[in-house]
Design an enzyme around this catalytic site. Structure first.
Site, short mmCIF file in Angstrom:
data_model
loop_
_atom_site.label_atom_id
_atom_site.label_comp_id
_atom_site.label_asym_id
_atom_site.label_seq_id
_atom_site.Cartn_x
_atom_site.Cartn_y
_atom_site.Cartn_z
N PRO A 191 0.02 -10.22 8.93
CG PRO A 191 0.23 -8.67 10.64
CD PRO A 191 0.91 -9.85 10.02
CD GLU A 192 -0.94 -10.65 3.46
OE1 GLU A 192 -0.53 -9.76 2.68
OE2 GLU A 192 -0.28 -11.68 3.68
CE LYS A 210 1.62 -7.69 3.27
NZ LYS A 210 2.42 -8.90 3.47
#
Length: 144
Positions: A2-3, A51
């Protein structure tokens, strides 16, 4: 993996059901937070910082303690899901690390790489530098 955009979108989904609402229950399913209880507290903000995802909870209940933030990082496999109360989860319950419930919805963090309660999340994440998506972003400070 996930970014930042994934975390930003997750914060938006969580904000819609948590922000401005009182938590009726909380379950932290990791040993270090197993006794933490945020029940009765109001969620004042849900925000992403790079993040990192922060759920800011106030000390609205007398005697409940100081304001804190639920800090999470998805790492490789983490995800936050939002469900109406009573709806079946899309992942197995044994993979849930935290469940935050309001009267109508629950937010479930699955497989979170980092999960902790922070008294001062901005100080803890200061090493990241200025947040490009923040409302108070200071371009000159970022360049400096």
């Amino acid at each position: 993996m996930p970014e930042g955009d994934t975390v930003y979108a997750a914060a938006s989904r969580l904000r819609a059901v948590l922000e401005g609402r009182r938590l009726v229950s909380s379950q932290f399913r990791i040993p270090s937070l197993a006794t933490a209880d945020l029940s009765g507290r109001d969620v004042v903000a849900v925000r992403s910082r790079g993040k990192h995802l922060l759920i800011d909870v106030d000390e609205s209940t007398p005697g409940a303690g100081d304001a804190v933030s639920v800090h999470s990082h998805l790492k490789m496999e983490g995800v936050w899901h939002v469900h109406p109360i009573g709806r079946r989860w899309r992942r197995p319950a044994y993979r849930a690390r935290v469940v935050l419930r309001t009267e109508t919805h629950e937010a479930v963090g699955f497989d979170l790489g980092i999960l902790e309660l922070l008294a001062d999340p901005d100080a803890a994440l200061a090493y990241l530098g200025p947040d490009l998506l923040a409302d108070d972003f200071d371009r000159d400070e970022a360049i400096r």
